[in-house]
Every structure is written in C-alpha cells, then in structure tokens.
Design a protein around this motif. Sequence first.
Motif, short mmCIF file in Angstrom:
data_model
loop_
_atom_site.label_atom_id
_atom_site.label_comp_id
_atom_site.label_asym_id
_atom_site.label_seq_id
_atom_site.Cartn_x
_atom_site.Cartn_y
_atom_site.Cartn_z
N MET B 208 131.48 -27.16 111.13
CA MET B 208 132.46 -26.55 110.97
C MET B 208 132.83 -25.49 112.02
O MET B 208 134.37 -25.60 112.04
CB MET B 208 132.41 -24.77 110.00
N MET B 212 137.07 -27.13 113.24
CA MET B 212 137.76 -25.49 114.29
C MET B 212 138.06 -25.63 115.45
O MET B 212 139.38 -26.27 115.76
CB MET B 212 136.88 -23.89 113.73
N LYS B 258 141.51 -19.22 122.55
CA LYS B 258 140.92 -19.57 121.47
C LYS B 258 139.90 -19.55 121.05
O LYS B 258 139.10 -19.39 120.32
CB LYS B 258 141.98 -20.62 120.91
N LYS B 261 137.83 -17.14 121.17
CA LYS B 261 138.42 -16.04 119.60
C LYS B 261 138.07 -16.58 118.37
O LYS B 261 136.98 -16.46 117.88
CB LYS B 261 139.30 -16.32 119.66
N ILE B 262 137.90 -18.27 118.43
CA ILE B 262 136.69 -18.97 117.92
C ILE B 262 135.03 -18.54 117.28
O ILE B 262 134.88 -18.56 116.67
CB ILE B 262 136.90 -20.39 117.64
N GLU B 264 133.74 -16.06 118.83
CA GLU B 264 133.84 -15.26 118.34
C GLU B 264 134.13 -14.73 116.99
O GLU B 264 132.52 -14.92 115.89
CB GLU B 264 134.28 -13.74 118.82
N ALA B 265 134.00 -15.65 116.45
CA ALA B 265 134.71 -15.55 114.68
C ALA B 265 133.48 -16.16 114.06
O ALA B 265 133.23 -15.52 113.15
CB ALA B 265 136.34 -16.32 114.46
N PHE B 266 133.08 -17.11 114.81
CA PHE B 266 131.78 -17.96 113.97
C PHE B 266 129.97 -17.15 115.02
O PHE B 266 129.34 -18.13 114.27
CB PHE B 266 131.57 -19.48 114.63
#
Lengths: 351, 803
Positions: B208, B212, B258, B261-262, B264-266
């Motif tokens: 994933m 992303m 970006k 951020k990704i 961090e999100a994952f």
Amino acid sequence: MYGFEALTFNIHGGYLEAIVRGHRSTLLTASDYNNLCQCETLDDIKMHLSATEYGPYLQNEPSPLHTTTIVEKCTLKLVDEYKHMLCQATEPLSTFLEYITYGHMIDNVVLIVTGTLHERDVQELLEKCHPLGMFDSIASLAVAQNMSELYRLVLVDTPLAPYFSQCITSEDLDDMNIEIMRNTLYKAYLEDFYRFCQKLGGATAEIMSDLLSFEADRRAVNITINSIGTELTRDDRRKLYSNFGLLYPYGHEELAVCEDIDQVRAVMEKYPPYQSLFSKISYGESQLLDKAFYEEEVKRLCLAFEQQFHYAVFFAYMRLREQEIRNLMWISECVAQNQKSRVHDSVIFIF
Amino acid sequence: MQRRVEEFLDRLPEMDLMRSEKMTFVQLIFPFESAHRAVSYLGDFGLVQFRDLNEEKSPFQRTFVNQVKRCAEMSRKLRFLREQINKAGVMLPDTLAVQSDIDLEELETQLGEHEHELIEMNSNTERLQHTYNELLEFKMVLQKAGGFLFSGKEHSVLEERELEENVFSNNGYVETASLIDKEMRPATSEQSGLNFISGIVCKSKAIMFERMLFRATRGNMLFNQALADEVVLDPVTAEEVEKIVFTVFFSGEQAKKKILKICEAFGANCYSVPEDIVKQRQMTREVLSRLSDFEATLDAGLRHRNKVLSSIALQLPKWTNKVRREKAVYDTLNMLNFDVTKKCLVGEGWCPIFAKTKIQEALHRATFDSNSLVGIIFHVMDSVDSPPTYFRTNKVTNAYQEIVDAYGVAQYQEANPAVYSVITFPFLFAVMFGDWGHGICLLLGALVLIAYESKLSNKKLGSFMELLFGGRYVLLFMSLFSIYCGLIYNEFFSVPFYIFGRSAYECRDSSCSDAASVGLVKVRDAYPFGVDPKWRGSRSELPFLNSLKMKMSILLGMTQMNLGIILSYFNARFFGSSLDIRYQFVPQMIFLNSLFGYLSLLIIVKWCTGAQADLYHVMIYMFLSPADDLRENELFWGQRPLQIVLLLLAIVAVPWMLFPKPFIQRKLHLERFQGRTYGILGTSEMDIESEPDSARRHHHHEEFNFSEVFVHQMIHSIEFVLGAVSNTASYLRLWALSLAHSELSTVFYEKVLLLAWGYDNFIISAFLHALRLHWVEFQNKFYHGDGYKFKPFSFALLMDEDE
C-alpha cells in the motif's frame, strides 16, 4: 420473488438472522436505563453494565473511568459483533453489511480532512474515527490538498470511489467545500444503497426503502435547516437532497426555497408521517427536532424486527446499537458532569 | 396379602440415590457483627442454598455494594497480574500455597502496590524498548539503505538494462543487500538533483505504501526495498513485527513534503542516512555500541521484572482464592434482608435435613469466633415452593447422575433413574458393542484415565478429553460389560475363540467337504457359555445370530420397560396417590404385558422347547383372527383361549387408563370445594404484611380445569399405547447395532489399517443409542424430570465453576 423468501432465506441467512436477533435481545431495556439514570458515579455505571453484555468489555478497565473509555469499549463490542457477522455472511448479505459501514467511512474521511485542514495531529484524529468506517489507507488522507487529489490518492481504492465522481473539483479544501462534499457523498451513498436494496427485492426492499427514505428525508430537513443563512444557493441546496424518499420530488422543491425553520415546518406538515413529529415541537424550535427524529427512527427500526426473512434487521440492529451507545455516552456525560437533571433530555428508550 | 407386600416394601433398605435428600426451608437471623463470619463458614460447609430476598433491587442498591465493588476491583488487579505473569512466561505454581489467612485490607494495599510497580516497570521497559527499536531500525536502515545507495551509483547503467526483466518478475523483494530491486518505472537517469529518504515500514503495509508513494509523486520516484534481517518487537502488543527497509529516490521539495506526510500516515520511521560511505560506517559502529548498551539495560530490567513477577506468582493463587471467596460472601450477604430494627440480617434458604445439626454447629462457631453476644437464630419454616433436588453422589455415580440430569432434573424426591442406569446403561451399550477385544482396549483407556485421576483432575483438558475424563467410570463399566457381552457373542476383534471347551458340532466326515452345503452334526452337549464358535463362517451364521439378538433385544427391552412402569408404582406409593396406581399403573402393566409380555413369553417357551413355531404369524393373527386355530404354530396347550383373554384385557386397559382418572379427579375437586365458591379473601394480604419477604407470599391458586386435565390424560394414554409398540420396536436397535458392529469389525479385521477409525465412531454411536434407550424408552414410563437442582453456596463449587 416477494413472498417466497421463506423458502430459501434460511439457507444462507438463517444463521445470521438468528445471531442478530440474539444480539437484539441483549439491547438495554427501559429498566436498565432507569437504573443507569440513577447512577451516581461512572463506577456505578460500569457496575451496572457489568451485568449486561457489555460486562466482559469493561471488566478490565481500571477504576477512575472516563466517558470516552465507556463509549470506546461499547463501540468495540459492536464492532466485534459486526465483524463476526461479516465473516459469516455470504453474498449478497456481506455486501449489504458492508453498505452499512459506508456512512461511517464518509464521516471518517470528512473528519480527517477537516482535521488536517486545521492542522491537527493525524494520530489524534485517527483515534476519533469510528472503527466501523476504517479502511487501510485512511491515514494518508492527510496528504491530499484538494478534492481531486483526495480522490486520486486515497479514495480510489475505497468503496466510496464511485460516489466521489460527482464532487471532483480541483477546488481547494475548505470547511464549506468539505461540508458540501460530505452531503454529496452521503446523497450518492444513500441512493446507491437504496438501489441495492431494491435490487435485493422482497421484504428487504420494502423495509429498507422505508428506513432509507426516512434517513434521506431527515437529511434533507437537516441540510435545509443548517444551510439557512449561509451562502449556499437554492440550486446547490437542491442538489444535495437524495433523489428518493417521501419528500422527493415536490417536497424538495419546496424545501429548497425555505428561508426559516417555520417554513420548513409548513412544508413538512403536508406529509402525514412527519406531521405528528412536528406537532410535538413548538414553533421556531429546532433543538428538539433532532430528538424527535431519533425517536421516530428508533420506532421504525424496532418495527423492522417484526418481519422475518429479510436483511433490514441487520441494518436496524446496527443502528439501534449505535443509538444505545449514544444514550450511554449521554448518561455517562451527565453523570460525570453532575448534570443529572438533564439525563432524560437526550436518552431515547429503545424498547 | 397386600399388607404384607407393603410391609416388605417398607422394610427394604434405604438407597441414597433412589430419592433425593429431604430438604427443609430455613430462616437464619444473623446479628450484624457475626454475619460475615457465619456466611463464610456456611460457604466452607457448602450445604445451604440462599434465596435472593432483594430481587427487586438493582446490584448497586444493595447493602454491601461497596465491598463487592472493592472485590471486583481487586480481581481486576489480579487478572492484570496474571496476564503480566503469563506474558512474561513465568510459571504459576500448581498447588495452592499454605493457607495462611490474609487480611482483605492488607491484600488490597498490596495488590495496589504491585500493580503500580508493574505499570511503572512496564512503562520504563516500553520507553527503553522504544528507543532500542529506533536504534535497531536505524542499524538495519543503515545496512540496507547503504547498500542501495552504494549499488545505486555503481549499477545505474546496469539497472537500465536489467529493467526489462525486472518489470515482469516484480513480485519479489530483495533478499540480499545487493541489487535486485523492484521498480515501477525508469527513474530519472541523471543522479544529480536526486533526493532520497530512507526508513522502515511494516511488511504488511509495504505494498500500500509503495502504491501511495507512486500515486502521490505521479510515478516520479524510485522505490527500493529489502526485508529487514531482524524482527522488531512492538512494545505495546509485544508482538514481533516483520519490517521492510526502503529507500525512495525522488526530486523536488514538494515531493519531499508529500512523501514525509505519507511516511507519517503509514507509521514508517524515517532515518537520515549519510551518503558518504565512511560516515556511514562510523555511524553504524556508533549505533551498534549503543545498541549493546541498551540490550544490557533491557536485560537487567527484564530480569528484575521476572523476579518480581515470580514472587507474585507464588502468592497469586492464594490471593485469587481469597478475593473470590470474599466476593462470594458479599454477594450472598447482599441476598439477605435487614430486619425491622436494622441490627440483624435475615436470610432464607434451603438445606438438606441431615445437615441441620452441622449447620447449627458452624453457626455456633461463628458466634463464638466473632465474640458476638447474640447467637444466630436458625429455625425451620414451611414453604409452598417445591424444594430443590439434591442427590449425594460419589465420583462413580456422579457421571450417571449427570447423564440423567442432562435429560431433566428429577422432581423433588421422585425415583431416580440414575440408580438403575449405573448398570443398565453400560450393559445396553455393551449389547451393541459386544466384543471382548474391543472391550479390553476400552478398559485400558478407562484404567489409564482412572490411574491418572488425581493428576488429571487439576488440569485443564480439552473439551473432548474433559468429557472422557468426566465419564471415566462410565467408560470403565462400559468396557467391563462389553468384555462380558463379547464373551457371550464369542467375538475377539470379530474372531471366535474356543475358550470354554470344544464346539458341539462337527463335520459329517473327516474331509469336511460338505460343511458349507449340508451342515454339521451335533456330537456333544451345547457349548457351555455363549455362542458356539463353529457358527462363525457357517452358512446359517447370520440367520442364527439375527434371531438370537433380535429376541434378546425384545426381552431386554420388555424388562427395562417393565422396570420403568414398576418405578412409577413406587413413585405413586411414595407420593400417596392411589389414583395413579389404580388407573395408571395397573392398566399400563396389563396393556404392555398382555401384548409384548406375551411375546416375550412365547420367545422363552420357543427357546426352551426348541419348537418351530413362527412367532410373527402368531402375533399377527392374534389381532387379525384371534378365534382361528393356531395349528402348527401352537406352542403350548390352551394358547388360543389365553390369547383371546390377553387381547380382551389389552382392549379393556385402554379406556381404563384414559377415562377414570380425570373424572375422579374432578369429583374429588368438586367435593373439596363445595360451598366454598368465594374462597378466603384477605388472608393473602395479611400474609404479605406479616412476613414481607418470605416464600409464603407465593400463593398458588389451584384451579381445576377439567378439559385441560382430560386432554393431558388423553395425550398420555395415546402416547403409552402407541409407545408400547414403538418403544418395543425401538429396542431392536440393540440388535441392529450389534449386528452392524460385528459386521464392521469383520471388515476392519480384514483391513487392519482401518481398525482405529471405525472403533471411535462406533463407540459414540453405541453410546448415543444407549442414551436414547434410557432417556426415551425407559424414563418416559415414570420420570417427570421437572425439578430444579440444589445449588448450595459453597466455596468448593465456586472454584470449580471458575476453572
């Protein structure tokens, strides 16, 4: 095939229907609520709940409890039940069950997007999301800067993707846009769910169309009331209403031009099922409207259990349980903040 | 004559199991100061069942709610400790430590301290572990990502060429640090202006994550990944997580934002890796040295924690026990009622009569031990409620009682079928499972279970083993009886043996060539015990065995059903209901025996005389044309008139059991209530006032509804009449299963491999059929089974329940 579900329903749906009816019988009763309302502290609430189905979920919580813990654990129970049912379900029931969570998914998307807009921490936002509306890449919603990016990056993988087709703009995200997005998504979702239920046919279609129509009408009223005095144009407002329900299409025309709550009321009173609802509320009052709608919804959801061999019981059960959790949250908050006189304001007895 | 019979019956020795214990309803009045001690003594003694006198009160309106809450809190702490101990893998002691009495207050503070200590330790460990994880991840990133960077420069040209192949085989991940990287699209060919971020992410999220990144950068990136060498321990869930080291190459500031951020999100942790190889090595060294430091600290922490936990583990069973007892005591105290003066607690409940003196002793002891001036009052009351059923069982009879209880708990003091089941159940099983070879296998199994009884009883067994273990004495009896029946059938894994002498039959001549066609001749007396082994394999083996087993099943069935009806006589006698004896027991006896009793008689006569009569014919024509001559089927003189008499008796018996009882009941009812149309008003209210929460309050207004009684009687009569036929037929399952068993074991004997498989299955089905014969065919003759079990307040039972 209306009338013949009884022949074949139990092959795939019988076990789960039995399960869901079993779950329904564990919903808190009026006497439970009476006892809960008499509680003095959150520990009393925990103690009372320990005698119910919530017991195992709360028993390992250390003593100074918080309302959030209670709500979180109660929701966890609902989620566990839901997951169990989903595991056991076959088509088309599994799709039906998945449809139930899309609403939460929309709410979660909106929550995260709004949160990031206001520069909140993503982890903190994730904790606030409803567990039923979680999907894999939810955290990466924070990356998106505008609608189309939102769609292209994240939502394309989720079941929400088709609903998004109506609101892809390259506009930047702001509060107003997000709110419109939420309502557009919700509209598309409700319409899709409605079509899906119609396709299933039989008692499912009959009962679900009643329940979903009610939901759509309620949303239409809420959108109208909330958009009074904002810069939303009449046409835009009109676009947010779902294209089914009791109010569709003439009621929508009238609602679209409403300028204050009493006009809304005048429109709604033309419809007998809503007339009784509004007759309990005095003019100019909008606070009690929510409760009235909730009560009416609960009544309709309970009626769904009167028939057998259909899927609406699953929808009804999930909704009732969510209402119950809302009730528990309200009671706990009242108890925690020593506002016991207001306990009865927002509690909706289910049976 | 009748009186003498009754006297004889009265003088029969008492059987413990036959009737449940005599119970009495008692009231206990505890002074407040000795209540707790008294109740806990009663719990030790375990023979009083308290009634909840506060049913209408919710749990937190009761008197001792605070104590119950404290106990619940303590048991939560105990659960927490136990969970920690299990997680750490410290062994719990098997047996309870020495029972020194601990004060509840002291225990509460101790538990609080332990919990606090552990939580602190855990958070420390967690923090350490977190830092340790970071270092570990950094180390792995350094190793792997260093490899990417290095090889990325070296092989940038090569990469282009290999690309074609890699795109098609892009399901793999990198196994070594060298370059077999998977990429989606040619990266920018020039190395300049290229930024990179390296980090580590969970393996499950990797795909994933990559997707992303690809989308967010619109494909303008290069993603390298390699499986991390070591698993990382998640400090929260204590699970080992597989991770993947990745390096993303990209260009531009926007993309960097970006990507971060990704990440961090994952939940991907990013670490900055220096491009310079010298610096990299230096850093790796640093990290490694710090890692070993941390390891040492973590180890020390873990050792300390384990020490603390094992010292807790020693005490834990004792504490758990104590808390559980206290909670039970307070729960029981909550069932008691305050009397008017608020100085005493009033309790009501059931206890067996034999335990009265001991209970009183325990109460005296409690008064004495708690230095109370006022004694505890204990007196018998009368109650309209039916008392609970309590059988005193031992470990052998318990399993049989359970079998009967599974059907329904006996009514108070009604005849208990478990008494007979102890023998009949294993016997009927063995009739179907008659093979002494199989019996010995079963016996060995049962003996193993019994030999390890004391060891196994403390252990947690699987659900199936638990079932076997609970029924070990049933198994033992079943195996003994199957050996016995196997000897009668003369089967040892379906092979006959000459155990009791020589066969009665021999071939006509020495060559034995016509043994299969013409048969054998009888040369000496019959084989002394069981079936003659010569039958095996002979032409008439099956007809012979079938006839034998079928007749035997009918005889056994008739015996058991008659026993059932006779038990209904004893029940009626015990409860003093002559109505039931005269209008139910007698016609039932007559009906059953004049039809199927007669059949049994014929079977026995046929066996004894060796006559050739066809019993089917006799039975069928007994109904169709009773007046006809029996001719060659006549077994004894006077059979025809006897048949006519029996048939008439059976016909008379049907209305006899149907009509008189309900009519007589109605007459009795009318006589009793003549002129009392209005009943006695007011008394019920007075009762409530005088004894607010007593069992007397529940008045049963007996209403006599004739149509209901009559329909009930009609159903019973029809059931009995039809049942006489169907139940007798049902006993033929004994024959069928016995036949199936011997045939199957022949097959299995020929194909030895299958032996174990069929064996298990057959035990279960024979068991179930024996169970059915007891529950349905036997017990429906006399057993009501609508009582409720005596559930005393007992600490010993409490332990069992929780485990």
